[in-house]
Design a protein around this motif. Structure first.
Motif, short mmCIF file in Angstrom:
data_model
loop_
_atom_site.label_atom_id
_atom_site.label_comp_id
_atom_site.label_asym_id
_atom_site.label_seq_id
_atom_site.Cartn_x
_atom_site.Cartn_y
_atom_site.Cartn_z
N ALA A 1 38.27 -12.24 47.31
CA ALA A 1 38.75 -13.06 46.18
C ALA A 1 38.32 -14.51 46.34
O ALA A 1 37.95 -15.18 45.36
CB ALA A 1 40.27 -12.96 46.07
N ARG A 2 38.35 -15.01 47.57
CA ARG A 2 37.95 -16.39 47.81
C ARG A 2 36.45 -16.57 47.62
O ARG A 2 36.00 -17.59 47.08
CB ARG A 2 38.38 -16.81 49.22
N ALA B 1 29.58 -9.77 52.02
CA ALA B 1 29.84 -11.06 51.38
C ALA B 1 28.72 -11.42 50.40
O ALA B 1 28.98 -11.89 49.29
CB ALA B 1 30.00 -12.14 52.43
N CYS B 2 27.47 -11.19 50.81
CA CYS B 2 26.34 -11.48 49.93
C CYS B 2 26.39 -10.61 48.67
O CYS B 2 26.10 -11.09 47.56
CB CYS B 2 25.03 -11.27 50.67
N ASP B 3 26.75 -9.35 48.83
CA ASP B 3 26.85 -8.46 47.67
C ASP B 3 27.89 -8.97 46.68
O ASP B 3 27.70 -8.90 45.46
CB ASP B 3 27.21 -7.04 48.12
N ILE B 4 29.00 -9.50 47.21
CA ILE B 4 30.05 -10.07 46.34
C ILE B 4 29.51 -11.30 45.62
O ILE B 4 29.69 -11.46 44.41
CB ILE B 4 31.29 -10.43 47.19
N LEU B 5 28.84 -12.19 46.35
CA LEU B 5 28.31 -13.42 45.75
C LEU B 5 27.22 -13.14 44.74
O LEU B 5 27.09 -13.85 43.73
CB LEU B 5 27.80 -14.34 46.85
N LEU B 6 26.44 -12.09 44.99
CA LEU B 6 25.33 -11.75 44.08
C LEU B 6 25.81 -11.23 42.73
O LEU B 6 25.02 -11.12 41.80
CB LEU B 6 24.40 -10.74 44.75
N ARG B 7 27.08 -10.92 42.61
CA ARG B 7 27.62 -10.56 41.30
C ARG B 7 27.59 -11.76 40.36
O ARG B 7 27.56 -11.60 39.14
CB ARG B 7 29.06 -10.07 41.44
#
Length: 243
Positions: free
Chosen positions: A145-146, A174-180
């Motif tokens: 979430a952060r 983490a990268c997969d989350i940011l790449l959204r």
């Protein structure tokens, strides 16, 4: 009753330690800390009593330091980077509780966001967030979430504890989350062994970062929409030239 000084030693080399931290360690009776951090200062301060505990024994370590101070000694608890940023200062206050004894003094230090950023160039000239990818004390759901919040807010990011033997895939997740939210070509950088033997840095992109080998001695930097590579450095302009 003695005194307990919580000392941020920076990345570990003497040149990046503050004068105040040096004076605290030179003037104490006992140096307490995680054995890796104590070893970084052991040769610089001979003649001290050294007490260490391994990883995951933070509460025992802090209680040990409090007990030594209560016995009348001046005790220095060493923390890598800053003593309050992922350091032991908060836990020591928790364990001491409402008592005002022993006296606790917090000495700040150079955290990896600062020292690693300087190694890479100037990636944090604008607003940024610092997030640890270790889920030992924070749930992965909260970390996710952060990460999502920071990406949507267009904050530059500094990721501490990006991977370990027990969680080798956390940076990739983490990268997969940011790449959204963020593009694959977002400029990034990794600083390794900051202020220690083997110090190095690498510039990359968010798409490439997800498969880059990192460890607990790596600090990861992810730029915002303004971040770019200038020469061989990672730079986030604040907009001064546009004023």
């Amino acid at each position: 009753m003695g005194k307990l000084i919580v000392v941020g030693i920076g990345p570990g080399n003497y040149e990046n330690m503050t004068v105040r931290a040096d004076r605290a360690l030179a003037g104490c009776d006992v140096i307490v800390g995680y054995h890796v951090y104590v070893d970084l200062v052991r040769e610089q301060y001979p003649g001290k009593e050294f007490l260490t505990t391994p990883m995951t024994k933070e509460t025992l370590r802090c209680q040990m330091a409090l007990d030594e101070a209560r016995s009348g000694k001046t005790v220095a608890m060493v923390c890598s980077g800053d003593s309050g940023i992922y350091g032991m200062a908060a836990l020591l206050y928790e364990l001491r509780g409402e008592s005002r004894e022993p006296e606790i003094e917090v000495v700040p230090g150079l955290t990896a966001a600062c020292s690693g950023g300087a190694l890479l160039g100037a990636p944090l000239t604008h607003d940024f967030a610092v997030i640890s990818l270790s889920d030992r004390l924070t749930s992965w759901e909260k970390i996710e979430a952060r990460l999502e919040g920071a990406a949507k807010a267009d904050l530059s990011l500094v990721l501490y504890n990006p991977a370990s033997r027990g969680r080798p895939d956390h940076l990739r997740h983490a990268c997969d989350i940011l790449l959204r939210t963020l593009p694959e070509d977002r400029p990034c950088g990794v600083a390794r062994q900051i202020g220690r033997e083997g110090e190095s840095y690498q510039l990359t992109t968010l798409g490439q970062l997800r498969t880059l080998p990192v460890d607990m001695f790596s600090t990861v930097f992810i730029g915002n929409a303004m971040t770019r590579t200038i020469g061989d450095r990672l730079v986030t302009p604040r907009g001064y030239r546009d004023v």
